[in-house]
Structures are given as structure tokens and as C-alpha cells.
Design a protein around this motif. Sequence first.
Motif, short mmCIF file in Angstrom:
data_model
loop_
_atom_site.label_atom_id
_atom_site.label_comp_id
_atom_site.label_asym_id
_atom_site.label_seq_id
_atom_site.Cartn_x
_atom_site.Cartn_y
_atom_site.Cartn_z
N UNK A 158 37.72 58.73 112.16
CA UNK A 158 37.76 59.21 110.77
C UNK A 158 37.01 60.52 110.63
N UNK A 159 35.79 60.56 111.14
CA UNK A 159 34.95 61.76 111.03
C UNK A 159 35.62 62.94 111.74
N UNK A 160 36.13 62.69 112.92
CA UNK A 160 36.80 63.74 113.69
C UNK A 160 38.02 64.27 112.95
N UNK A 161 38.85 63.37 112.42
CA UNK A 161 40.05 63.78 111.69
C UNK A 161 39.68 64.59 110.46
N UNK A 162 38.69 64.13 109.73
CA UNK A 162 38.25 64.86 108.53
C UNK A 162 37.83 66.28 108.87
N UNK A 163 37.00 66.43 109.88
CA UNK A 163 36.46 67.74 110.23
C UNK A 163 37.53 68.65 110.83
N UNK A 164 38.31 68.13 111.77
CA UNK A 164 39.24 68.97 112.52
C UNK A 164 40.59 69.17 111.85
N UNK A 165 41.06 68.17 111.09
CA UNK A 165 42.42 68.24 110.54
C UNK A 165 42.45 68.37 109.03
N UNK A 166 41.72 67.49 108.32
CA UNK A 166 41.85 67.50 106.86
C UNK A 166 41.01 68.58 106.18
N UNK A 167 39.77 68.76 106.55
CA UNK A 167 38.89 69.71 105.86
C UNK A 167 39.46 71.12 105.76
N UNK A 168 40.16 71.65 106.76
CA UNK A 168 40.72 72.98 106.60
C UNK A 168 41.72 73.08 105.42
N UNK A 169 42.30 71.97 105.02
CA UNK A 169 43.25 72.00 103.91
C UNK A 169 42.56 72.30 102.58
N UNK A 170 41.55 71.54 102.16
CA UNK A 170 40.89 71.92 100.91
C UNK A 170 40.17 73.27 101.01
N UNK A 171 39.73 73.64 102.20
CA UNK A 171 39.08 74.93 102.35
C UNK A 171 40.03 76.10 102.05
N UNK A 172 41.33 75.83 102.08
CA UNK A 172 42.30 76.89 101.79
C UNK A 172 42.73 76.92 100.32
N UNK A 173 42.13 76.05 99.49
CA UNK A 173 42.52 76.01 98.07
C UNK A 173 42.15 77.31 97.36
N UNK A 181 40.75 79.70 94.65
CA UNK A 181 39.72 79.55 93.62
C UNK A 181 38.55 78.67 94.01
N UNK A 182 38.58 78.09 95.22
CA UNK A 182 37.49 77.24 95.67
C UNK A 182 36.24 78.10 95.87
N UNK A 183 35.13 77.71 95.24
CA UNK A 183 33.87 78.45 95.37
C UNK A 183 32.96 77.84 96.43
N UNK A 184 33.01 76.52 96.57
CA UNK A 184 32.17 75.85 97.56
C UNK A 184 32.80 74.52 97.93
N UNK A 185 32.55 74.10 99.17
CA UNK A 185 33.07 72.83 99.67
C UNK A 185 31.98 72.18 100.50
N UNK A 186 31.74 70.92 100.26
CA UNK A 186 30.76 70.17 101.04
C UNK A 186 31.38 68.82 101.38
N UNK A 187 31.21 68.42 102.62
CA UNK A 187 31.71 67.13 103.09
C UNK A 187 30.53 66.38 103.70
N UNK A 188 30.22 65.23 103.12
CA UNK A 188 29.08 64.41 103.56
C UNK A 188 29.62 63.08 104.06
N UNK A 189 29.18 62.68 105.26
CA UNK A 189 29.60 61.41 105.84
C UNK A 189 28.51 60.37 105.66
N UNK A 248 31.93 61.71 101.16
CA UNK A 248 32.08 62.33 99.84
C UNK A 248 32.39 63.81 100.03
N UNK A 249 33.46 64.25 99.41
CA UNK A 249 33.81 65.67 99.40
C UNK A 249 33.45 66.23 98.03
N UNK A 250 32.81 67.39 98.03
CA UNK A 250 32.42 68.06 96.80
C UNK A 250 33.10 69.43 96.77
N UNK A 251 33.89 69.66 95.73
CA UNK A 251 34.61 70.92 95.58
C UNK A 251 34.16 71.60 94.30
#
Length: 131
Positions: free
Chosen positions: A38-53, A55-63, A77-80
Amino acid sequence: MTTFALADTPTLSPDPTQGAFVAYYLVKKNPDMSYDAFRSYEIETHAPMPLSLPGLQAYRLVFFPPSEDGSQPYDAMATLTFESRAAHDEALAGEAGQRALADLPNVIVPAEMVFLSSVAGEAFVGDLATD
């Protein structure tokens, strides 16, 4: 009312790094995945998707690693942070947002996701600086 405070006591002040709208997403991993997968998928595959939104000013992902007794109610928890609620909603409705949302079932249980939000002036940080 009497208030007592020591001179070097940490204080709370408005968080200057916060945007006008902060979205918090508490998520549970897909039960078929190990925590490490899960952690690996979030970091390597999913996180780049919200990072490309847009108007995004900040992104934080906490496991939240699994506890020994299995009592962790959420795995991450993801914080956008966006300028406004409208900017958040517009970003999720766009192509990048739809791609990120479509990927969620690959990694989390969407029905168990919790969404919370705050607006500027409602977030505070502890000032731990000492003289």
C-alpha cells in the motif's frame, strides 16, 4: 478569569503556510494489499496524480503503520491545500482529478474514505521557538 503562562511556553498561532482551503482525506488500504505494498503504491503510483492537480498549493501524505493490536482505524491521510473550495472541486472535476479518483479503488476502500476540510484561519501551529 485568570490565565497563567510561562514565558517560554509554546504558543499557538495561525499557520502561515495554509491556503484558503485544506482538504483532508483519511483512507483505509485495500484489504488485499499488505501495508508495505500500500505504502509503495501510494508513493510511487498514486501520489504523482494529485500532485499534478491544477491549483494545488501543497500536498502532504502521512502514513499510519499498523499497530501491534490492529487498532489503527486508517492507514493514511492525504492533505491537499487549494486557494478555495471551488479550486479544489474544479481540480477534482478536471482530467487530472478524474484520473486520480479513478485510481483510488486500486489502493484504498473508497466507501470508507473520510473527507474533512478547513478554511484559512482555522489551522494553528505550535511555536516552539525559545529565546
